[in-house]
Structures are given as C-alpha cells and as structure tokens.
Design an enzyme around this catalytic site. Structure first.
Site, PDB file in Angstrom:
ATOM      1  N   TYR A 141       0.816  -1.219   0.000  1.00 32.96           N
ATOM      2  CA  TYR A 141       0.000   0.000   0.000  1.00 32.96           C
ATOM      3  C   TYR A 141       0.849   1.268   0.000  1.00 32.96           C
ATOM      4  O   TYR A 141       0.391   2.306  -0.452  1.00 32.96           O
ATOM      5  CB  TYR A 141      -0.929   0.036   1.222  1.00 32.96           C
ATOM      6  CG  TYR A 141      -2.236  -0.655   1.005  1.00 32.96           C
ATOM      7  CD1 TYR A 141      -2.296  -2.032   0.836  1.00 32.96           C
ATOM      8  CD2 TYR A 141      -3.430   0.056   0.955  1.00 32.96           C
ATOM      9  CE1 TYR A 141      -3.507  -2.676   0.630  1.00 32.96           C
ATOM     10  CE2 TYR A 141      -4.643  -0.582   0.754  1.00 32.96           C
ATOM     11  CZ  TYR A 141      -4.675  -1.946   0.594  1.00 32.96           C
ATOM     12  OH  TYR A 141      -5.875  -2.570   0.387  1.00 32.96           O
ATOM     13  N   LYS A 191       2.404 -15.855   2.166  1.00 36.28           N
ATOM     14  CA  LYS A 191       2.673 -16.586   0.918  1.00 36.28           C
ATOM     15  C   LYS A 191       4.165 -16.891   0.912  1.00 36.28           C
ATOM     16  O   LYS A 191       4.914 -16.442   0.017  1.00 36.28           O
ATOM     17  CB  LYS A 191       2.231 -15.733  -0.283  1.00 36.28           C
ATOM     18  CG  LYS A 191       2.329 -16.423  -1.629  1.00 36.28           C
ATOM     19  CD  LYS A 191       1.241 -17.449  -1.902  1.00 36.28           C
ATOM     20  CE  LYS A 191       1.541 -18.236  -3.174  1.00 36.28           C
ATOM     21  NZ  LYS A 191       0.550 -19.309  -3.455  1.00 36.28           N
ATOM     22  N   ASP A 223      -3.606 -18.471  -0.359  1.00 33.57           N
ATOM     23  CA  ASP A 223      -4.563 -19.108  -1.272  1.00 33.57           C
ATOM     24  C   ASP A 223      -5.387 -20.149  -0.512  1.00 33.57           C
ATOM     25  O   ASP A 223      -6.605 -20.231  -0.655  1.00 33.57           O
ATOM     26  CB  ASP A 223      -3.882 -19.696  -2.519  1.00 33.57           C
ATOM     27  CG  ASP A 223      -2.592 -20.433  -2.227  1.00 33.57           C
ATOM     28  OD1 ASP A 223      -2.006 -20.262  -1.131  1.00 33.57           O
ATOM     29  OD2 ASP A 223      -2.136 -21.199  -3.093  1.00 33.57           O
ATOM     30  N   ASP A 247      -6.757  -7.036   3.282  1.00 36.02           N
ATOM     31  CA  ASP A 247      -7.837  -6.343   2.568  1.00 36.02           C
ATOM     32  C   ASP A 247      -8.752  -7.365   1.900  1.00 36.02           C
ATOM     33  O   ASP A 247      -9.978  -7.303   2.025  1.00 36.02           O
ATOM     34  CB  ASP A 247      -7.209  -5.417   1.510  1.00 36.02           C
ATOM     35  CG  ASP A 247      -8.257  -4.667   0.703  1.00 36.02           C
ATOM     36  OD1 ASP A 247      -9.169  -4.091   1.323  1.00 36.02           O
ATOM     37  OD2 ASP A 247      -8.165  -4.649  -0.537  1.00 36.02           O
ATOM     38  N   ASP A 251     -12.522  -8.815   3.632  1.00 41.19           N
ATOM     39  CA  ASP A 251     -13.772  -8.612   2.905  1.00 41.19           C
ATOM     40  C   ASP A 251     -14.450  -9.942   2.608  1.00 41.19           C
ATOM     41  O   ASP A 251     -15.674 -10.066   2.705  1.00 41.19           O
ATOM     42  CB  ASP A 251     -13.533  -7.827   1.611  1.00 41.19           C
ATOM     43  CG  ASP A 251     -13.697  -6.331   1.841  1.00 41.19           C
ATOM     44  OD1 ASP A 251     -13.762  -5.912   3.011  1.00 41.19           O
ATOM     45  OD2 ASP A 251     -13.768  -5.571   0.865  1.00 41.19           O
TER      46      ASP A 251
HETATM   47  C1  LIG Z   1     -10.751   2.138  -0.067  1.00 42.00           C
HETATM   48  C2  LIG Z   1      -9.506   1.261   0.005  1.00 42.00           C
HETATM   49  C3  LIG Z   1      -8.259   2.047  -0.249  1.00 42.00           C
HETATM   50  C4  LIG Z   1      -9.449   0.482   1.331  1.00 42.00           C
HETATM   51  C5  LIG Z   1      -8.251  -0.452   1.379  1.00 42.00           C
HETATM   52  O1  LIG Z   1      -7.916  -1.140   0.393  1.00 42.00           O
HETATM   53  O2  LIG Z   1      -7.628  -0.515   2.420  1.00 42.00           O
HETATM   54  C6  LIG Z   1     -10.698  -0.358   1.644  1.00 42.00           C
HETATM   55  O3  LIG Z   1     -10.842  -1.407   0.720  1.00 42.00           O
HETATM   56  C7  LIG Z   1     -10.579  -0.918   3.035  1.00 42.00           C
HETATM   57  O4  LIG Z   1     -10.393  -2.137   3.199  1.00 42.00           O
HETATM   58  O5  LIG Z   1     -10.664  -0.127   3.985  1.00 42.00           O
HETATM   59  C1  LIG Z   2       2.691 -23.759  -5.152  1.00 48.58           C
HETATM   60  C2  LIG Z   2       2.512 -22.276  -5.465  1.00 48.58           C
HETATM   61  C3  LIG Z   2       3.829 -21.638  -5.777  1.00 48.58           C
HETATM   62  C4  LIG Z   2       1.474 -22.067  -6.570  1.00 48.58           C
HETATM   63  C5  LIG Z   2       1.257 -20.591  -6.846  1.00 48.58           C
HETATM   64  O1  LIG Z   2       1.157 -19.773  -5.914  1.00 48.58           O
HETATM   65  O2  LIG Z   2       1.163 -20.237  -8.013  1.00 48.58           O
HETATM   66  C6  LIG Z   2       0.105 -22.698  -6.308  1.00 48.58           C
HETATM   67  O3  LIG Z   2      -0.520 -22.100  -5.224  1.00 48.58           O
HETATM   68  C7  LIG Z   2      -0.745 -22.569  -7.536  1.00 48.58           C
HETATM   69  O4  LIG Z   2      -1.714 -21.794  -7.528  1.00 48.58           O
HETATM   70  O5  LIG Z   2      -0.442 -23.240  -8.534  1.00 48.58           O
END
Ligand SMILES: CC(C)[C@H](C(=O)O)[C@@H](O)C(=O)O
Ligand SMILES: CC(C)[C@H](C(=O)O)[C@@H](O)C(=O)O
Lengths: 356, 356
Positions: A141, A191, A223, A247, A251
C-alpha cells in the site's frame, strides 16, 4: 467519565449511520453517567468538495485532540473523475498514516437471527467467531517505488511490497495479545512459498509465539486461507496478515455470516486515538433515503467503548440491545426477510435506544 | 491423429491421478483412432530426490518436444526442510517460466450431483459457470528486487510487483477471446484505488475491450471480488486478473461448488506446448492408498484434447462419461455422501472408461 469523540461522517450513508451511533452513545452516556462530546470533521468526497483535499489538516488536528475517532464511510461515483491522489479513499489511506493506525481489527460474528441471509449453509457458519487482524500502514500500500517506467523502450509498471521487521512484529504481537482473551489460537497468513516478505513474516511470527506458550500458532498460505474461510470458517480464532492479503481476506470473511451490514471494525495505534468504523461502504445508491443499516456503526461505537475507554459493561449493553432488537424481528432493508418488521435507519436507532 | 504427451506425475497422489487420466486418454485413442504416446518426466519433490533439483533440464526438454504436458501435483511435508529454492513448488514456478505459460485457465463449474458437498446454499451456486484467467509468469511472483535489506540499521524486506504492458495485454486479450465463446462478459479484477500496476491494468483492459464490441467489460476491485465470489458467483463469466490476485481468487472460487476434486486447469503459452493439471494438491496424507479422486485429472485430459488438439467431440465424450458416472452414484471418498457407492481411484477410472 469524560471523553471527546471525533466524528467523521464522510460520504453517502456515512452521515446517516454515524448519526445513529451518536444517539446510542448519548443514551449510554445518560444511563451510565458519562460525558461524551462530539467534534465533527470532514473526510473523503465531502472534504474534497469543501476544501479540495480528501483529508484536510484540520481533520487530523481534531482527531489527534480526541480520545477516539468514529468514521462513517467515504466514496461515491461523483468522484470517479477526480485525479487519483484526491479521491475520497485517499482520505482513508492518509488518515491511517497520519494517526499511525498499524492494525485493523475486524470481528466476524455469527448472528443466529441473520443466518438465513448468509450465502453459506447454516451448519458451516453456526458459531463462527473470528477476529481478523490486518496490518494497515505498510506493505504494498505504501512501499516505494510505485511508478510507470520505460524499460528497453517498453512501458512497464512497478509497485513495491516493503516491510520493516518492527512493523511486522508489532502487528503480530497485537494478534497474540488479542488471542489471549479469546480462543488462544493465531493463524498467520502469508505466501512464504513465493514472497521474501512472507518468509520474514513467518520467522517473526515464530519468534513472537515463543513469548506466548499458551497460544497455538498456525501458518497458512493465503490461497489456502481464501479456501478455508469458505470451507470451514469455524476453525479460525485470530487471523493475522499483511495489508493487501488482509484487505482481500477480511472482505471475504465479512460476507460469510450474511451480516455485512452488522460488522464493526477498529483500527489501533501505539499512542491513540483509535479509529472505529463500520466495514461496509458509503452505498451511494441508498444514501439520504433513511434506509441504511446503522447497526455496524452502532456496534463500532460499542467496540470504541470497550477497546478505547475500557467500558466493558456499557459495550456489552449495546451489543445486547442490538441482539434483542434483531430477536424482536426488526430489520433494515439489507437484512430483511419474510415475516420480519422492516424499519428505517432512524427507527432502528430508536429501537436500539429503547432496548438499552 | 498422433500426439505426444509429456507426463509429469510429481508427488503424492500425483502419480495415481495421472495414471487414471492416461488410461482414459488411451481408451479415447482406441475408440476415436488416435495415437497418444506418453513421455514421462520428473518434477517437484521426486525430481529433487533423484536429481537434486525440482525441475531438471531433461524435464524441460521432454516437455518442449511434446504436444502437451499433463502434470499431477507436487509437494509434501518431506521437503519442508529443503532450502526454499529447491522445494517442490519451485518446480512449478520454474516450468511456468520455462514454457512461457502466461495464462492459467480455471473453470469453476457446478455439478448438480455434487451440490450437497458445497459449503454454499444450492440456490447460490446452481448453474455457476465461470472461467478464471490468471496471469501466470509475471507480477510479484517474479519481480526484482526480492530481498532482505538493512535500512537505517533495521532489518527490512522487499518484494516487487512488476509488469510490462505487453504481459498485461496478452493475458487480457486471451480473456476476451475466451469470452467470445462463452457468455460474452469479462470481469477484470484489480486494485486500481491503491496500485499503480492496477491502474495500468485497467487502462489496458479498456483499450483491448475496444477490439471486442460484443463483449461487456466490467472492472472490480479485488476485495469486492473476494466478496462477490461468495455472495453471487453466478454473476461471473470470464474473470481476468494478475498473478497473485488470481492465485487467491481462483482457490477461493474452487471451493464454491463443492467439487475441488473435480476441477481441471490449463496453462497456455504463445508457442505451446500447453500444460494441464488438476487444481488440487498432492494430498500426501492419502497418497499411495488408491483413494484419491482422479476426475480432476481426467477432466484436465479432456481440456487438453479440446484446447491443444482441437478434439472437441472426444473432450465432450470424456465430460459426458464423468457426468454419467457421477449420476450413477459413484464417488471417491472426498465427494462421498449418503446413499452413494464409494469407489477407489482405479475403480473410478474403470467406471469412466466403461461409460465412454
Ligand atoms: C478504499 C480502500 C483504499 C481500502 C483499502 O484497500 O484498504 C478499503 O478497501 C478498506 O479495506 O478499507
Ligand atoms: C505452489 C505455489 C507456488 C502455486 C502458486 O502460488 O502459483 C500454487 O498455489 C498454484 O496456484 O499453482
């Protein structure tokens, strides 16, 4: 107790929902004999309209002179053509930096009375009680450089994910402190199989966990985290992660229990004041119609009482009032379902005050 | 038709599920009179065990000499103590680069027969048919610098999100091409309110959309995307996004329909060969027990027939066979539910062959 609260209504439904919270705070003040005073200031699009910037100096000053900050929401289509650095959401990013709000705390709670409005099956979400702790002033950010470049005659672009070790430490330590008062489990999301910053994040998490032998630390790849939130949200207690992952995941978490219009948040710093806001947005489409759900903001006020002022009993009273109003069947449009009584923003606020 | 397929079983259940797909491909070859030959090569932990690296040169050579690549899965706890740059998943990252696999295509489809194993309500997922297109060789996965640093005597860390304009162009163009053959809608996911790279991404998406007047382009912020996938996945047709956002969102999408063990993927390049793999992992806990679900890999083989070899009829035959086996009530353990017939990996494969 005497407390001064900076109130930043912002845009859209921000003004309406903040008004609901103020009234509930006043009612709590009367009942428990506290003096809450309110200092209004501008942020977001409405600040841009009146001052030309989304976060005027005056607003920062008013916040710093207050014991806590209550924010509504910012943004709206009206500002789509404003240059990026002056858009309403820049006000949010700037106030986080100005007040050093390094951790954003977002509870996701299950409201039995709202289970039907969740996209998930009841057995998956029943009893969910999770707290997401998101790093809020670092990472991609704010890292430099963030710019367009010409590389070998071609247009390229760069953003930078940057953390200093102590930025990682303080937010992870915060997560462990919070886990102490809860189910004693911290899930650190990263990650680490791809990012160097995540490897440092994981190292720091392991190190800090040594100070908390009673807390279980678990690492989860982001992931997998995005999957697990949907598959089995009950497994989580405190989740801690860096700014951008937070973020996205917070959400995602916010829609699991069907109560997006109900969820509060707190952003905290080392020195205070802390900032409280509903997690929903400014919903320009329903602004000014007296139909927005004020409960997330009212519950944000409850969080303020508890976290900033240590008024646990008063906070619990608000939460209990909200639950009883829901149990009594009162609903704003966003959480309306068959057989319930639909009410306006002001009516909902009145019901909560009555239930107090 | 004569085709040579490089087969990279990898680790864990990789070997078992790949074997299922090979048998189905052979059966299709016999029935439709094609010659598929299979060239085996190593990747991941098993490659590390035998050669000391997760992606031997020999494997790249075998892939490049083939018409398509079929991959199982890589990874396992056995390799947790191996240095990061030699871990199994580095084999995945390296083969993407070596074969220039710039776009990862991941369908999320609703299987009526599996609706009960979804965490979401049936009415939310019924009829979901979405294709996620993830940029796969750029962004924060590969940008330089990525390193620890000392900054003013403090430890810091940096990762870099880097894109060149043509990397963005080709993957977005790919998404539009795919949308042509589907529901004619592209949702481009970014974080344009924070990232400069997302602003360029959005510009490029708008520009490319001009070449596709019949396709609707929609922009969505990644945090909202993570919410919308859970709230209303039916709104999506083709979703296109950068590497890290795609990693997170495609895994989130994969659990929506309750059929993680069923979902195939394709990774494509400009020059070929393309790579096909199930989206599930190597599941070391159930490896070698003949209980893994081979259907995702079998459906990956179907995608190969269609996308790499243009064998639409043969691909449809496999998909139909899989559906009829599910309708007949056969289930591996991961998708088992009451009243169904539990079968092993090899039995499931036999059933698909019989149904062909
Ligand atoms: C509006 C945006 C910049 C903000 C963020 O990404 O932090 C919002 O999504 C949040 O989570 O408060
Ligand atoms: C294992 C990892 C590096 C890989 C990635 O993050 O791309 C996996 O999560 C995928 O989505 O194939």
């Amino acid at each position: 107790m005497e407390k001064r609260i900076a109130v930043l209504p912002g845009d859209g439904i921000g003004k309406e929902v903040v008004q609901g919270a103020i009234e509930v705070l006043k009612a709590v003040g009367e009942r428990y004999n506290h003096q809450f005073s309110f200092a209004f200031a501008e942020i977001g699009g409405s600040a841009y309209d009146s001052t030309g910037v989304p976060l005027p100096e005056e607003t920062i000053k008013i916040c710093k002179e207050s014991d806590a900050v209550l924010l509504g929401a910012v943004g709206g289509p009206k500002y789509d053509t404003v240059p990026v650095h002056l858009r309403p959401e820049q006000g949010l990013l700037q106030i986080r930096k100005a007040l050093n709000l390094f951790a954003n705390l977002r509870p996701t709670t299950y409201f039995a009375s709202l289970a039907d409005s969740s996209p998930l099956r009841k057995e998956i979400i029943e009893g969910v009680d999770m707290l997401m702790v998101r790093e809020l002033t670092g990472g991609i950010y704010f890292g430099q450089p963030r710019e367009r470049r010409e590389v070998n005659g071609k247009e390229a672009v760069v953003d930078t994910l940057y953390y200093e070790r102590d930025e990682i430490e303080r937010v992870i330590r915060q997560a462990f402190e919070l886990a102490k008062t809860r189910k004693k489990k911290v899930t650190s999301v990263d990650k680490a199989n791809v990012l160097e910053s995540s490897r440092l994040w994981r190292e720091v998490a392991v190190e800090i966990s040594k100070d908390y032998p009673e807390i279980t630390l678990e690492h989860m790849l982001v992931d997998n985290g995005a999957m697990q939130l949907v598959r089995n949200p009950k497994q989580f207690d405190v989740v801690v992660t860096e700014n951008m992952f937070g973020d996205i995941l917070s959400d995602e978490a916010s829609v699991l229990t069907g109560s997006l219009g109900m969820l509060p948040s707190a952003s905290i710093s080392e020195e205070g004041p802390y900032l409280y806001e509903p997690i929903h947005g400014s919903a320009p489409d329903i602004a000014g119609k007296n139909i927005a759900n004020p409960l997330a903001t009212i519950l944000s006020a409850a969080m303020m009482l508890k976290v900033s002022f240590g008024l646990d009993e008063e906070a619990a009273a608000i939460e209990k009032a909200v639950n009883s109003v829901l149990d009594a069947g009162f609903r704003t449009g966003d959480i309306m379902s068959e057989g319930k009584t639909q009410v306006s923003t002001t009516e909902m606020t009145e019901e909560v005050k009555k239930a107090l």
